[in-house]
Each structure stands twice: as structure tokens, then as C-alpha cells.
Design an enzyme around this catalytic site. Structure first.
Site, mmCIF file in Angstrom:
data_model
loop_
_atom_site.group_PDB
_atom_site.id
_atom_site.type_symbol
_atom_site.label_atom_id
_atom_site.label_comp_id
_atom_site.label_asym_id
_atom_site.label_seq_id
_atom_site.Cartn_x
_atom_site.Cartn_y
_atom_site.Cartn_z
ATOM 1 N N HIS A 13 12.081 4.561 -2.857
ATOM 2 C CA HIS A 13 11.473 4.366 -1.544
ATOM 3 C C HIS A 13 10.159 3.605 -1.702
ATOM 4 O O HIS A 13 9.345 3.947 -2.549
ATOM 5 C CB HIS A 13 11.214 5.730 -0.885
ATOM 6 N N HIS B 5 2.077 -1.279 2.081
ATOM 7 C CA HIS B 5 2.176 0.092 2.577
ATOM 8 C C HIS B 5 0.754 0.621 2.710
ATOM 9 O O HIS B 5 0.169 1.092 1.749
ATOM 10 C CB HIS B 5 2.999 0.980 1.628
#
Length: 320
Positions: A39, A118
């Protein structure tokens, strides 16, 4: 057990587990295998030197606080934004065969360079990382990697075209064209080792781009709640084709504020025993309640990958 020696598939060398699967699984569609995934795979190289702006998907309040209180905000941001701390080649060595790649063009950047993001943006460009994956595949020609390009941020038509050109230039004949049945035997015969999933409507115009792979995300910060959400979802049946079950926990602002000394890694490592116990109970295959790709955080820090690969023992037991 998976072989004459009585070993579980989870005991195979993870660097080459696909090439060492028994022949009984070579004709199993990849969407019916249990495949370990990463992920937010490229957060190990987030720019933690405060040179990167906060990415534009973050709440406006966070962007404002970061502008005026960066020395206070950034340490918290980095602790909760990093989901992997191993470089991509090490992740592949550990057995990961699905990579969640989130692509962005940095704001106010006059170049055409693309990055991952992110919370903040990465120091490594997309091209650099794809070259590393290609080099790894050159050394592991019978391993198959699924690259999921998604969550595009700041890309216009020209930058999408540039990204596709980069992908094709790097992987060339390794790219797998759209075919009905993806099996290891077929891919080995074709010499293909890269499946590119692309979350954009242009996929219909390109024979070497696969549609977006659905990602089951529970949006929970507790392992028990995540498991409950997935058990409920399984009752409605698995999607057709590839799909991902993301056992990645998601912290909310309340959790972060009440755990000021912790990090995402602390949360993940403390809950992996519960999550992996649940993973061991899952089954790959074509059944309605089967799982396919299982993605997690900090995949090199636990028994996550061997636990997922070992699920394929169940397919062998059914076939004998």
C-alpha cells in the site's frame, strides 16, 4: 502442504516465490491467486527535509498550519505519512508483487518530472523508481509485478501522455497486453512480467493498459473494526478480475491527537498479529468470499508476505 517435501508455499524464497510455485498453479488465473501487495509503495522516499509542499489533497487547514507552523507540523506529518520504509527493490525481494503507485506533478514545478506523494511529495521521480523495478525484473524474469497507477494529482493530458511513454520505454516487451486469462504459464511464454493498471478513462484506448483495480479500503484505525468491515463486504461477493483488500489502517485526527508520541508504524506493528491471524483464515480462488491481492503497510517488517503467499496452499489442497 504444497510439495513432496511437505513445505508450505510460505516457506519458499520470497524473492522468487512465483517462479517456484508448483506446476499445478501455473494455469491458475492470477486473479485467483493470493498475491501480497504494498500500500502506498513509494513513501519510503518522501521529502522529509521540508523542501516539499504539503500535497494538495490534504485539508486546507493542514496546508495553512503547515505554512505558518512548519517546524511543529512536519514531524507529525512525516510520522503518519510514511507507509513503507524499505526501497522498492527490497520490497520486491520480500515478495511484494502488487505496488500501489500514486502519481503527482508538483505544483509550481516548471519541469515535466512526476513524483509519488502521500502528505508530501517524494524525492525520487516516477521514472527513477520504474527503472529500479525494470532492473529488478531483468534479474527475475519469471516474477510478475502488477503496477497500479492511480490517485493522479496535477496531471494534464500532456503529462499523462508523457507518463505512458515513460512506462512503455522502460518496460517495453515486458508489458502484458489485455488478455482474457492471465496465468503464469501464459505470461512466461509471452515474456511478459508487468501488468499496468491505470485509473483513467484513457485505458480503453490502449491495449497495454489494464483497467483500474478495485481497492477495498475499510477506513478504520482499529484492527477489529477493519476485519468486521471486510467480513461484511465479503458477503456481497468478490469483484470480477483483480481486486485488492487493503489491511492498511487509517488514522484520524482524533487518534493522532490522542497518541502524540506514536507513529503509523507503531500502530501498524501493534496490530499486525491480529490482522495476520485474520489473513490466515482467508481463501484465494474463484469463490464469492475469496480474496486476491492483499496489501499492507511496512510489508518488510513482519510475516505479512509469507502469510499471504501461504494462502495458495489451499488451492493446491483443492486440486488434489
Amino acid at each position: 502442504m504444497s510439495s513432496m517435501s511437505g513445505l508450505s508455499l510460505g516457506e519458499l524464497p520470497m524473492e522468487s516465490w512465483m517462479s517456484q510455485l508448483p506446476g499445478a498453479l501455473w494455469d491458475t488465473p492470477l486473479e485467483h491467486l493470493a498475491i501480497p501487495g504494498s500500500h502506498n509503495a513509494i513513501t519510503y522516499c518522501l521529502d522529509t527535509n521540508d523542501r516539499s509542499p504539503v500535497d494538495l489533497t490534504q485539508p486546507h487547514m493542514l496546508q495553512k498550519l503547515d505554512k505558518y507552523m512548519k517546524p511543529l507540523i512536519r514531524p507529525f506529518l512525516y510520522k503518519w505519512a510514511i507507509t513503507q520504509d524499505s526501497p522498492i527493490k527490497q520490497q520486491l525481494d520480500c515478495g511484494v508483487r502488487y505496488c500501489d503507485l500514486r502519481i503527482a506533478h508538483r505544483p509550481n514545478d516548471s519541469s515535466t518530472d512526476l513524483y509519488f506523494y502521500h502528505g508530501v511529495y517524494t524525492t525520487l521521480t516516477v521514472e527513477m523508481v520504474l527503472m529500479e523495478i525494470k532492473e529488478w525484473l531483468d534479474d527475475h524474469p519469471k516474477e510478475v509485478v502488477i503496477l497500479s497507477f492511480s490517485h493522479f494529482l496535477g496531471l494534464n493530458h500532456e503529462l499523462h501522455a508523457l507518463l505512458l511513454t515513460t512506462i512503455r520505454n522502460i518496460f517495453s516487451s515486458k508489458l502484458c497486453p489485455k488478455t482474457e486469462m492471465l496465468t503464469l504459464r501464459n505470461l512466461w511464454a509471452l515474456g511478459c512480467s508487468v501488468i499496468v493498471s491505470y485509473e483513467h478513462n484513457i485505458v480503453s484506448c490502449h491495449s497495454d493498459l489494464w483497467p483500474h483495480i478495485p481497492y477495498w479500503w475499510a477506513n478504520k484505525c482499529q484492527a477489529e473494526a477493519l476485519i468486521e468491515a471486510f467480513e461484511h463486504r465479503k458477503k456481497h461477493g468478490r469483484p470480477v478480475g483483480f481486486f485488492v483488500t487493503g489491511i492498511n489502517l487509517t488514522e484520524d485526527l482524533k487518534y493522532i491527537c490522542t497518541h502524540p508520541t506514536e507513529s503509523l508504524k507503531d500502530l501498524v506493528m501493534s496490530t499486525y498479529p491480529i490482522l495476520l491471524s485474520w489473513v490466515k483464515e482467508q481463501t484465494p480462488g474463484s469463490r464469492e468470499d475469496s480474496l486476491n491481492i492483499i496489501a499492507g503497510d511496512f510489508i518488510s517488517e513482519s510475516q505479512f508476505v509469507p502469510t499471504v503467499v501461504a494462502l495458495n496452499d489451499k488451492l493446491l489442497n483443492w486440486s488434489t
